[in-house]
Design a protein around this motif. Structure first.
Motif, PDB file in Angstrom:
ATOM      1  N   LEU A 138     -37.404 -21.813 -86.432  1.00 35.28           N
ATOM      2  CA  LEU A 138     -36.876 -22.392 -87.684  1.00 35.28           C
ATOM      3  C   LEU A 138     -37.723 -23.612 -88.369  1.00 35.28           C
ATOM      4  O   LEU A 138     -37.736 -23.943 -89.446  1.00 35.28           O
ATOM      5  N   ALA A 139     -38.203 -24.483 -87.216  1.00 38.92           N
ATOM      6  CA  ALA A 139     -38.882 -25.648 -87.771  1.00 38.92           C
ATOM      7  C   ALA A 139     -40.168 -25.519 -88.000  1.00 38.92           C
ATOM      8  O   ALA A 139     -40.876 -26.230 -88.771  1.00 38.92           O
ATOM      9  N   GLY A 140     -40.810 -24.232 -87.621  1.00 43.45           N
ATOM     10  CA  GLY A 140     -42.135 -23.914 -87.555  1.00 43.45           C
ATOM     11  C   GLY A 140     -42.486 -22.775 -88.847  1.00 43.45           C
ATOM     12  O   GLY A 140     -41.817 -22.936 -89.898  1.00 43.45           O
ATOM     13  N   ASP A 141     -42.977 -21.782 -88.453  1.00 40.08           N
ATOM     14  CA  ASP A 141     -43.470 -20.728 -89.281  1.00 40.08           C
ATOM     15  C   ASP A 141     -42.707 -19.467 -89.016  1.00 40.08           C
ATOM     16  O   ASP A 141     -43.135 -18.389 -89.495  1.00 40.08           O
ATOM     17  N   LEU A 142     -41.534 -19.710 -88.505  1.00 43.76           N
ATOM     18  CA  LEU A 142     -40.485 -18.482 -88.416  1.00 43.76           C
ATOM     19  C   LEU A 142     -41.074 -17.513 -87.184  1.00 43.76           C
ATOM     20  O   LEU A 142     -40.787 -16.306 -87.298  1.00 43.76           O
ATOM     21  N   GLY A 143     -41.992 -17.937 -86.479  1.00 43.01           N
ATOM     22  CA  GLY A 143     -42.561 -17.106 -85.407  1.00 43.01           C
ATOM     23  C   GLY A 143     -41.746 -16.785 -84.310  1.00 43.01           C
ATOM     24  O   GLY A 143     -40.623 -17.249 -83.925  1.00 43.01           O
ATOM     25  N   ALA A 144     -42.217 -15.719 -83.717  1.00 41.21           N
ATOM     26  CA  ALA A 144     -41.684 -15.355 -82.398  1.00 41.21           C
ATOM     27  C   ALA A 144     -42.534 -14.549 -81.453  1.00 41.21           C
ATOM     28  O   ALA A 144     -43.450 -13.889 -82.239  1.00 41.21           O
ATOM     29  N   SER A 145     -42.706 -14.612 -80.203  1.00 38.33           N
ATOM     30  CA  SER A 145     -43.359 -14.019 -79.234  1.00 38.33           C
ATOM     31  C   SER A 145     -42.607 -12.957 -78.477  1.00 38.33           C
ATOM     32  O   SER A 145     -41.676 -13.157 -78.040  1.00 38.33           O
ATOM     33  N   PHE A 146     -43.340 -11.790 -78.167  1.00 29.61           N
ATOM     34  CA  PHE A 146     -42.707 -10.775 -77.524  1.00 29.61           C
ATOM     35  C   PHE A 146     -43.715 -10.190 -76.530  1.00 29.61           C
ATOM     36  O   PHE A 146     -45.091 -10.316 -76.610  1.00 29.61           O
ATOM     37  N   GLY A 147     -43.202  -9.520 -75.487  1.00 34.85           N
ATOM     38  CA  GLY A 147     -44.041  -8.866 -74.445  1.00 34.85           C
ATOM     39  C   GLY A 147     -43.125  -7.527 -74.168  1.00 34.85           C
ATOM     40  O   GLY A 147     -42.043  -7.303 -74.183  1.00 34.85           O
ATOM     41  N   VAL A 148     -44.130  -6.339 -74.149  1.00 37.20           N
ATOM     42  CA  VAL A 148     -43.730  -5.018 -73.604  1.00 37.20           C
ATOM     43  C   VAL A 148     -44.385  -4.631 -72.477  1.00 37.20           C
ATOM     44  O   VAL A 148     -45.784  -4.602 -72.675  1.00 37.20           O
ATOM     45  N   GLU A 149     -43.808  -3.975 -71.464  1.00 37.26           N
ATOM     46  CA  GLU A 149     -44.534  -3.281 -70.312  1.00 37.26           C
ATOM     47  C   GLU A 149     -44.158  -1.616 -70.592  1.00 37.26           C
ATOM     48  O   GLU A 149     -43.043  -1.395 -70.608  1.00 37.26           O
ATOM     49  N   LEU A 150     -45.329  -0.856 -70.794  1.00 40.41           N
ATOM     50  CA  LEU A 150     -45.170   0.369 -70.872  1.00 40.41           C
ATOM     51  C   LEU A 150     -45.449   1.171 -69.613  1.00 40.41           C
ATOM     52  O   LEU A 150     -46.377   0.753 -68.721  1.00 40.41           O
ATOM     53  N   SER A 151     -44.770   2.372 -69.567  1.00 38.00           N
ATOM     54  CA  SER A 151     -45.110   3.313 -68.393  1.00 38.00           C
ATOM     55  C   SER A 151     -46.483   3.902 -68.689  1.00 38.00           C
ATOM     56  O   SER A 151     -47.240   4.047 -69.750  1.00 38.00           O
ATOM     57  N   GLY A 152     -47.003   4.956 -67.712  1.00 34.69           N
ATOM     58  CA  GLY A 152     -47.957   5.690 -68.004  1.00 34.69           C
ATOM     59  C   GLY A 152     -47.959   6.554 -69.138  1.00 34.69           C
ATOM     60  O   GLY A 152     -48.979   6.449 -70.060  1.00 34.69           O
ATOM     61  N   ASP A 153     -46.786   7.248 -69.397  1.00 30.79           N
ATOM     62  CA  ASP A 153     -46.681   7.885 -70.638  1.00 30.79           C
ATOM     63  C   ASP A 153     -46.796   7.269 -71.831  1.00 30.79           C
ATOM     64  O   ASP A 153     -47.156   7.604 -72.957  1.00 30.79           O
ATOM     65  N   GLY A 154     -45.872   5.880 -71.677  1.00 30.05           N
ATOM     66  CA  GLY A 154     -45.814   5.251 -72.867  1.00 30.05           C
ATOM     67  C   GLY A 154     -47.073   4.677 -73.301  1.00 30.05           C
ATOM     68  O   GLY A 154     -47.254   4.701 -74.630  1.00 30.05           O
ATOM     69  N   ALA A 155     -47.907   4.151 -72.434  1.00 32.41           N
ATOM     70  CA  ALA A 155     -49.173   3.604 -72.669  1.00 32.41           C
ATOM     71  C   ALA A 155     -49.997   4.835 -73.466  1.00 32.41           C
ATOM     72  O   ALA A 155     -51.003   4.391 -74.274  1.00 32.41           O
ATOM     73  N   GLU A 156     -50.260   5.880 -72.427  1.00 34.49           N
ATOM     74  CA  GLU A 156     -50.983   7.029 -73.503  1.00 34.49           C
ATOM     75  C   GLU A 156     -50.365   7.474 -74.878  1.00 34.49           C
ATOM     76  O   GLU A 156     -51.510   7.559 -75.774  1.00 34.49           O
ATOM     77  N   ILE A 157     -49.265   7.545 -75.014  1.00 34.41           N
ATOM     78  CA  ILE A 157     -48.908   7.641 -76.556  1.00 34.41           C
ATOM     79  C   ILE A 157     -49.178   6.458 -77.173  1.00 34.41           C
ATOM     80  O   ILE A 157     -49.644   6.797 -78.556  1.00 34.41           O
ATOM     81  N   PHE A 158     -48.824   5.262 -76.951  1.00 33.96           N
ATOM     82  CA  PHE A 158     -49.138   4.135 -77.812  1.00 33.96           C
ATOM     83  C   PHE A 158     -50.732   3.915 -78.093  1.00 33.96           C
ATOM     84  O   PHE A 158     -51.190   3.679 -79.206  1.00 33.96           O
ATOM     85  N   TRP A 159     -51.493   4.254 -77.171  1.00 31.60           N
ATOM     86  CA  TRP A 159     -53.011   4.254 -77.075  1.00 31.60           C
ATOM     87  C   TRP A 159     -53.345   5.449 -78.252  1.00 31.60           C
ATOM     88  O   TRP A 159     -54.404   5.018 -78.964  1.00 31.60           O
ATOM     89  N   GLY A 160     -52.810   6.583 -78.105  1.00 35.66           N
ATOM     90  CA  GLY A 160     -53.348   7.538 -78.920  1.00 35.66           C
ATOM     91  C   GLY A 160     -53.021   7.363 -80.263  1.00 35.66           C
ATOM     92  O   GLY A 160     -53.516   7.717 -81.096  1.00 35.66           O
ATOM     93  N   ALA A 161     -52.293   6.380 -80.712  1.00 32.07           N
ATOM     94  CA  ALA A 161     -51.891   5.887 -82.191  1.00 32.07           C
ATOM     95  C   ALA A 161     -53.139   5.268 -82.764  1.00 32.07           C
ATOM     96  O   ALA A 161     -53.032   5.044 -83.958  1.00 32.07           O
ATOM     97  N   PHE A 162     -53.907   4.718 -82.126  1.00 35.49           N
ATOM     98  CA  PHE A 162     -54.884   3.961 -82.602  1.00 35.49           C
ATOM     99  C   PHE A 162     -56.410   4.421 -82.240  1.00 35.49           C
ATOM    100  O   PHE A 162     -57.484   3.605 -82.594  1.00 35.49           O
TER     101      PHE A 162
END
Length: 792
Positions: free
Chosen positions: A150-174
Motif C-alpha cells: 500500500l505504501a509503494g506500487d501496490l505490488g505483490a510477489s508470487f511463486g508457483v511450483e508445477l508438477s510435470g504435467d502442469g509444467a507441460e501444459i503451462f509451457w505449451g501455452a507459450f
C-alpha cells in the motif's frame, strides 16, 4: 479528500475529484502488469525441468523428477503514456470549467494544472486465481494470496511450483512467442477511504438481498485442464441451495453457484428500485437540470456501498474465481464470485447504514485480469521461459532481487537503505572447492529501486543447490542522526522484500480525513513498547494542507520469517484543534498500519443570530454565543455585532458524539447616546436566535380576499410576562383600502420568552359567514392571516 460524487471516466480509467482542492484528482489503476528488471526484461521467470538422463542426479524435491516453477511480481499502475493522456484531458476540463464559472463542490478553480494523487489505501490483498494447488495435481504449491504494498506500487510477489504435467501444459501455452496472455488471473481487493457530500440512510434486510442475489446465480462446473476455470451448466428456473444440491447429485461433478461481480450490484439496485429496501437521501443540491443527475449518482453510490457490505457476508473473502463462457474456452476470460449459502447466516439480520458528509466511508475496488507479457523478441522469450535439465549450470546460479516494500521514502523521512548480502556455504559435492563465499551490497533510494545480486551456489551431498543466504540493512535518515542497523537474517527467497519489519522498524501511516472547516489540525501522540521493553514515543502534527505523515520508528524487532506478521500494536491519542478549542480524545491501542484520523464530530449545529425590535436610538447589538461540551473541555465562543435590523450572524458548532445540542448567548444593547443595557442571557437549540428587547411581529393579510369574502379583519395581539410584570396588547384592522402589512413591537425583558396570543375577527360581506379565530402562545415572528384557519 476523495469524494464519490463526481466521477470522471478518462481513457477507460475512473478518476475522482478531491472535495477540498478543485485541481486535485485520484486515479484508480485498473490492470495488473509485470514490471521490468535491471536489464529491461519482464520480472517473470518460468523454468521447466527436463527429466535427467542420469538417474543418479537428484531432483530438487522428493517424488517425481521434472516439473517446473514460476516466479513473478505484479504491480498495479498507470503507464506513463496513459497518465499523460489523463493529464491532458483533466487540464482541458479544468480550463473549460473555469471559463464557465463551474465550482466543483463549491470550490473556485484557481489553477488549471491538474494534480494527480493516490487514494488513501487502508487495506489490500492480491490473489492468484488460476494456478492453485489442488486435487488436479498440476500445481504442487502456490502463493495464493499476499498483502499488497500500500505504501509503494501496490505490488505483490508470487511463486508457483508445477508438477510435470502442469509444467507441460503451462509451457505449451507459450510455444510460438508473440504477444501472449499468461494463464494467470490476478485479482486485487483494495479498500480505500472516501466521502459523500450528502446524507444517506440505508435500511436493508439481509434476507431480502440474499433472496435477490440467488435469483442471479447460475450453476458452474469446475474444469481443470488445461487450466482451472468454471464454465456454465445448462439450467432453467431459479437456483437455490436445494436445486444446486439436486443438480450435483444428478451430474456428479463439482458444481458451484456463481455470478459475476457486476450482477451483485445489479441485484442490489433492483431491491432499491423495487423499494424492497429503503434508501433515504438528503443533499444540499437544489432543483434544476442537474438535480436528477445528482440523485441518480447518489443512488449509484448507495448501491455500491451496500454491495461492498453484501460481498463479505455472502461470498466469504470476496476473492474472484476464474470463469469462461463455455468448455471450448481453454482459459479464464472473466471473474466469477462463488455464492456460498452457509456464509453470513449468523450475525446481524440487516445491512442498515447511515452516512453523512462528515463521515468517511470504506470503499472497495477490485481491478483484476490475466497478466499480459509482450514477448515479441527472442531475447524476451529466452529471458522469461527456460527449459532446462537439473544438471544445467543455470541452477547453480542464484538471482536475488531486493526491493523496498511497504516503504515511502519521502513520508518516512528515509534518505536511503543500504542492503548488505552475503553467501557462505561449503560445497559438499566438490571436495576440491570446499567453500563458496560471495558478498554484495547496494543502495535503495526510492520505492522503484531494486538491487540485483547473482551468485553461484554450493551443492549438498545429494547434489542439490544450497540457496540460503543472509542479509542485513542500514537505514539513513534525511534529518541526519545515526543510521539504524539490523542483525543478519537468513533467507532463500529469490524475491527479497525489504519491509519495515525487515529493517527492524515500526511503520504507521497517519492520514487526517476531517474536513478543514471542522478541524484546523490534529496532534497525534504515539507510543510503542518493543519486545525488549524499550518504550518509543512520538508526536506528529497533521493539518489539512499536510494531511499525511508517517511514524517510522526503529525498534530492533525483526521479522524472522516471511510468514511473521508485519503489524505490531501501538497506542495513540488524538488532540484536535478548532479555533481556540482543543479536544483530547482517549488513548486507543491498535495494530493498523494505516491510521485514519477522522472528524471527531457526528453533526453540526447552526445558529443564525438576528436582531429584533426597533433600532430607533440604538447604535448596535453586541454579544457572545457559546457552545460547550464539558466532558472534553470543548468550547467554541464567537462574538457578534448587529448594526441594523437586516443584519445576521451565523454560528456553526460541530458536535461530539453524545454532546449537547444547545448553545447559550449573552447580549448588550448599545444606544446612540453611549449608554448600554445588558440583556437577559439565553439558551436554546439550533435555528434562529433573536436578540433584542423588542418582540417584533409582522402581520400580513396577503391571503385574505377583501374583494369578495372579508369586508374587515380585526386582529388583537397580546403579550404577557408575569415574571417581569409585562402585559401589552395592540389591535390592527385590515380592509379593502387598508391591506398593507403592519408591525407590532413589544419591549421584552426576557429574550427567550417570545410567545404571544392572537384573537382575529373576520367580518364577511355575508354576515352569516363571519368568523373568529383564537391562537395561543404563537412563536412565529410573521403572522400570516389565513381565513381557512380553524374558527373558535
Amino acid at each position: 479528500m476523495l469524494n464519490l460524487m463526481d466521477p470522471i471516466e478518462l481513457d477507460q480509467l475512473i478518476v475522482l475529484r478531491d472535495d477540498e482542492d478543485a485541481r486535485k484528482f485520484y486515479v484508480m489503476p485498473d490492470q495488473p502488469v509485470i514490471p521490468a528488471d535491471d536489464e529491461g526484461m519482464p520480472d517473470f521467470l518460468f523454468v521447466k525441468f527436463i527429466k535427467e538422463l542420469d538417474a543418479t542426479t537428484a531432483a530438487p524435491a522428493e517424488g517425481e523428477i521434472g516439473g517446473g516453477w514460476v516466479q513473478f511480481r505484479s504491480v498495479l499502475a498507470v503507464t506513463p503514456e496513459r497518465r499523460r493522456r489523463v493529464m491532458e484531458a483533466l487540464r482541458a476540463r479544468l480550463e473549460a470549467d473555469k471559463a464557465a464559472g463551474h465550482r466543483p463542490f463549491g470550490l473556485a478553480i484557481e489553477s488549471t494544472e491538474p494534480l494527480l494523487a493516490a487514494p488513501l489505501w487502508i487495506d489490500g490483498r492480491v490473489t492468484l486465481s488460476t494456478l492453485k494447488a489442488g486435487e488436479t495435481g498440476l500445481v504442487r504449491h502456490a502463493t495464493e494470496s499476499v498483502a499488497a504494498d500500500l505504501a509503494g506500487d501496490l505490488g505483490a510477489s508470487f511463486g508457483v511450483e508445477l508438477s510435470g504435467d502442469g509444467a507441460e501444459i503451462f509451457w505449451g501455452a507459450f510455444k510460438g512467442g508473440g504477444e501472449q496472455q499468461i494463464p494467470i488471473l490476478i485479482s486485487y481487493q483494495l479498500t480505500y477511504k472516501a466521502r459523500v457530500s450528502a446524507k444517506m440512510v440505508i435500511k436493508a434486510s439481509r434476507e431480502v438481498i440474499h433472496r435477490k442475489v440467488w435469483q442471479y446465480a447460475r450453476p458452474y462446473r469446475l474444469l481443470t485442464v488445461p487450466f482451472p476455470r468454471y464454465v456454465p451448466v445448462p439450467f432453467t428456473g431459479v437456483l437455490d441451495a436445494r436445486a444446486l444440491g439436486a443438480l450435483r447429485t444428478q451430474l456428479r461433478v463439482p458444481l458451484a453457484a456463481m455470478l459475476e461481480r457486476g450482477q451483485i450490484q445489479q441485484a442490489v439496485r433492483e431491491t432499491i428500485d423495487n423499494k424492497d429496501i429503503t434508501v433515504t437521501i438528503e443533499t444540499d443540491q437544489a432543483g434544476g437540470e442537474d438535480a436528477d443527475k445528482v440523485q441518480e449518482m447518489l443512488f449509484k453510490i448507495a448501491t455500491e456501498v451496500l454491495s461492498d457490505r453484501v460481498i463479505p457476508a455472502m461470498f466469504g473473502d470476496g476473492a474472484g474465481q476464474p470463469g469462461a463462457g463455455g468448455e471450448q474456452e481453454a482459459r479464464a476470460t472473466k471473474e466469477l464470485m462463488e455464492l456460498r449459502d452457509n456464509v453470513g447466516q449468523t450475525g446481524e439480520s440487516s445491512f442498515d447504514l447511515v452516512l453523512d458528509s462528515l463521515s468517511t466511508i470504506e470503499r472497495t475496488v477490485n481491478p483484476n485480469g490475466p497478466i499480459h507479457l509482450l514477448l515479441g523478441s527472442p531475447q524476451a522469450l529466452a529471458s522469461c521461459f527456460r527449459e532446462l535439465r537439473l544438471s544445467d549450470g543455470f541452477f547453480s546460479l542464484m538471482k536475488v532481487t531486493a526491493t523496498p516494500v511497504g516503504v515511502n521514502f519521502e513520508r518516512d523521512g528515509i534518505d536511503s537503505i543500504h542492503v548488505f548480502l552475503r553467501y557462505e556455504e561449503q560445497d559438499e559435492a566438490h571436495p576440491d572447492r570446499p567453500w563458496i563465499r560471495r558478498e554484495h551490497d547496494g543502495l535503495l533510494r526510492s520505492e522503484q529501486d531494486a538491487i540485483y545480486w547473482r551468485f553461484d551456489t554450493a551443492r549438498d551431498v545429494r547434489g542439490g543447490h544450497k540457496r540460503a543466504y543472509q542479509y542485513r540493512t542500514e537505514v539513513f535518515y534525511r534529518e541526519g542522526g545515526p543510521p539504524s542497523a539490523t542483525e543478519w537474517i537468513t533467507r532463500s527467497n529469490r524475491l527479497l522484500s525489504i519491509t519495515p519489519r525487515a529493517m527492524g522498524a515500526l511503520r504507521v501511516e497517519l492520514a487526517l480525513t476531517a474536513r478543514k472547516e471542522m478541524v484546523e489540525s490534529a496532534r497525534v501522540a504515539l507510543r510503542h513498547e518493543s519486545s525488549k521493553g524499550t518504550r518509543f514515543e512520538a508526536v506528529l502534527e497533521l493539518t489539512p494542507e499536510a494531511s499525511k505523515r508517517t511514524w517510522f520508528q526503529y525498534t530492533g524487532d525483526l521479522a524472522r520469517s516471511d510468514t511473521e506478521q508485519e503489524s505490531r500494536s501501538y497506542s495513540y491519542q488524538v488532540t484536535y484543534r478548532l479555533g481556540t478549542a482543543e479536544i483530547s480524545m482517549p488513548w486507543v491501542t491498535t495494530s493498523t498500519q494505516t491510521l485514519e484520523i477522522p472528524s471527531p464530530f457526528t453533526k453540526v449545529l447552526t445558529f443564525n443570530v438576528r436582531p429584533q425590535g426597533s433600532f430607533e436610538g440604538v447604535s448596535h447589538l453586541s454579544g457572545d454565543i457559546l457552545y460547550e461540551d464539558p466532558r472534553y473541555q470543548y468550547r467554541i465562543v464567537k462574538s457578534f455585532q448587529l448594526d441594523k435590523l437586516a443584519a445576521s450572524f451565523s454560528f456553526v458548532a460541530p458536535v461530539l458524539p453524545g454532546g449537547p445540542e444547545e448553545a447559550s448567548w449573552t447580549a448588550r444593547l448599545n444606544r446612540a447616546d453611549g449608554s448600554a443595557q445588558e440583556l437577559e442571557p439565553g439558551r436554546g437549540p439550533q435555528g434562529t436566535v433573536w436578540i433584542g428587547t423588542d418582540l417584533a411581529i409582522n402581520v400580513l393579510p396577503d391571503l385574505i380576499d377583501f374583494e369578495h369574502d372579508v369586508q374587515l379583519a380585526v386582529v388583537q395581539l397580546s403579550y404577557n410576562d408575569p415574571t417581569h410584570d409585562v402585559a401589552e396588547s395592540r389591535t390592527f384592522t385590515f380592509s379593502k383600502t387598508a391591506r398593507a402589512p403592519q408591525t407590532w413591537s413589544v419591549d421584552r425583558r426576557d429574550p427567550t420568552r417570545g410567545q404571544y396570543d392572537v384573537d382575529i375577527r373576520y367580518v364577511a360581506y355575508d354576515r352569516t359567514k363571519s368568523s373568529e379565530v383564537h391562537l395561543r402562545q404563537i412563536g412565529d415572528k410573521v403572522l400570516l392571516l389565513d381565513r381557512t384557519a380553524p374558527a373558535a
